[in-house]
Scaffold this active site. Structure first.
Site, PDB file in Angstrom:
ATOM      1  N   CYS A 113       0.827  -1.204   0.000  1.00 11.90           N
ATOM      2  CA  CYS A 113       0.000   0.000   0.000  1.00 11.90           C
ATOM      3  C   CYS A 113       0.863   1.257   0.000  1.00 11.90           C
ATOM      4  O   CYS A 113       0.525   2.256  -0.645  1.00 11.90           O
ATOM      5  CB  CYS A 113      -0.909   0.013   1.226  1.00 11.90           C
ATOM      6  SG  CYS A 113      -2.322  -1.107   1.149  1.00 11.90           S
ATOM      7  N   GLU A 213      -6.554  -0.374   7.363  1.00 14.72           N
ATOM      8  CA  GLU A 213      -6.364   0.861   6.611  1.00 14.72           C
ATOM      9  C   GLU A 213      -5.225   0.692   5.619  1.00 14.72           C
ATOM     10  O   GLU A 213      -4.246  -0.002   5.902  1.00 14.72           O
ATOM     11  CB  GLU A 213      -6.039   2.029   7.555  1.00 14.72           C
ATOM     12  CG  GLU A 213      -7.194   2.472   8.437  1.00 14.72           C
ATOM     13  CD  GLU A 213      -8.191   3.356   7.700  1.00 14.72           C
ATOM     14  OE1 GLU A 213      -7.933   3.707   6.533  1.00 14.72           O
ATOM     15  OE2 GLU A 213      -9.228   3.685   8.298  1.00 14.72           O
ATOM     16  N   CYS A 214      -5.339   1.381   4.487  1.00 16.42           N
ATOM     17  CA  CYS A 214      -4.272   1.310   3.489  1.00 16.42           C
ATOM     18  C   CYS A 214      -3.056   2.112   3.914  1.00 16.42           C
ATOM     19  O   CYS A 214      -1.942   1.855   3.461  1.00 16.42           O
ATOM     20  CB  CYS A 214      -4.770   1.799   2.136  1.00 16.42           C
ATOM     21  SG  CYS A 214      -5.237   3.550   2.122  1.00 16.42           S
ATOM     22  N   GLY A 215      -3.249   3.089   4.796  1.00 18.60           N
ATOM     23  CA  GLY A 215      -2.144   3.912   5.261  1.00 18.60           C
ATOM     24  C   GLY A 215      -2.265   5.372   4.888  1.00 18.60           C
ATOM     25  O   GLY A 215      -1.563   6.218   5.436  1.00 18.60           O
TER      26      GLY A 215
END
Length: 230
Positions: A113, A213-215
């Site tokens: 990600c 979360e993707c970040g």
């Protein structure tokens, strides 16, 4: 504009999402505003509001090159319908190729990600003063703690963060807006092909992993300085 987060949140909290966006462009102007959208299952709500308030607003779409074809088709459909100017943000080709050849979504999804979503967006953030997102508190526990205005490396505005799932659905039905085609197939949330399965809400994202979360909406990623090798 001089501001404090407390003042901004207190001022904008009583307003409806539409009124918040109208006030936002009055306060911050229409320049140097970054709006991002995943063109996911709930994205049409914010996109519709923005198209009503500011037709000239560009929408930045992070194309990881691992997305479902249905997402790309949906993006094109909404762009035509809502008269949006969509700007694709893509990863560095060499870095992306590394993640593809090594299937990093299996061994280190956070790193995958970071390469394909976080770093591409980080490269353009310095061009803007404020970042507008379509985050919704009901989507996961991390987002429940978010406020309308936050500071995380730059000022962020989450104009629909406190809108309920029922309110989103009612708006979409009332305005007869098209839904993401994968929603009808059981995908409550849609990300990259490798990390998305069918499931209610965001349960199908990174299923079986602790990752939620993707970040993009987390503090700066600790591996951002890792050098890739073949």
């Amino acid at each position: 504009m001089k501001y404090s987060l407390d003042q901004l949140n207190a001022t904008y909290q009583p307003l409806t999402p539409l009124m918040r966006l109208q006030r936002f462009y009055q306060d911050f102007g229409k320049e140097k505003v970054l709006v991002t959208s995943s063109f996911g299952t709930s994205s049409v709500y914010l996109l519709s509001l923005i198209s009503t308030v500011n037709k000239s607003q560009k929408i930045h779409f992070i194309n990881t090159r691992f997305l479902f074809k249905e997402t790309l088709e949906y993006k094109n459909h909404l762009a035509r319908l809502l008269e949006l100017e969509v700007v694709d943000v893509e990863p560095n080709p060499l870095d992306h190729d590394f993640t593809q050849r090594n299937a990093t979504w299996n061994t280190d999804p956070d790193f995958c990600c970071m390469i394909n979503k976080v770093e591409p967006l980080n490269k353009i953030k310095p061009q803007y003063n404020v970042w507008v997102t379509g985050l919704l508190a009901f989507q996961n526990s991390h987002r429940k703690s978010m406020k309308l205005f936050e500071f995380n490396g730059m000022l962020k505005f989450n104009p629909i963060i406190d809108v309920s799932e029922q309110e989103v659905e009612r708006y979409i039905r009332t305005h007869n807006l098209p839904r993401h085609p994968l929603l009808a197939q059981g995908y409550g949330s849609v990300g990259c092909v490798h990390c998305t399965v069918k499931g209610a809400g965001r349960s199908g994202r990174w299923a079986g992993k602790s990752k939620t979360e993707c970040g993009l909406h987390l503090p700066p990623f600790s591996k951002s300085n890792v050098k890739l090798s073949a």
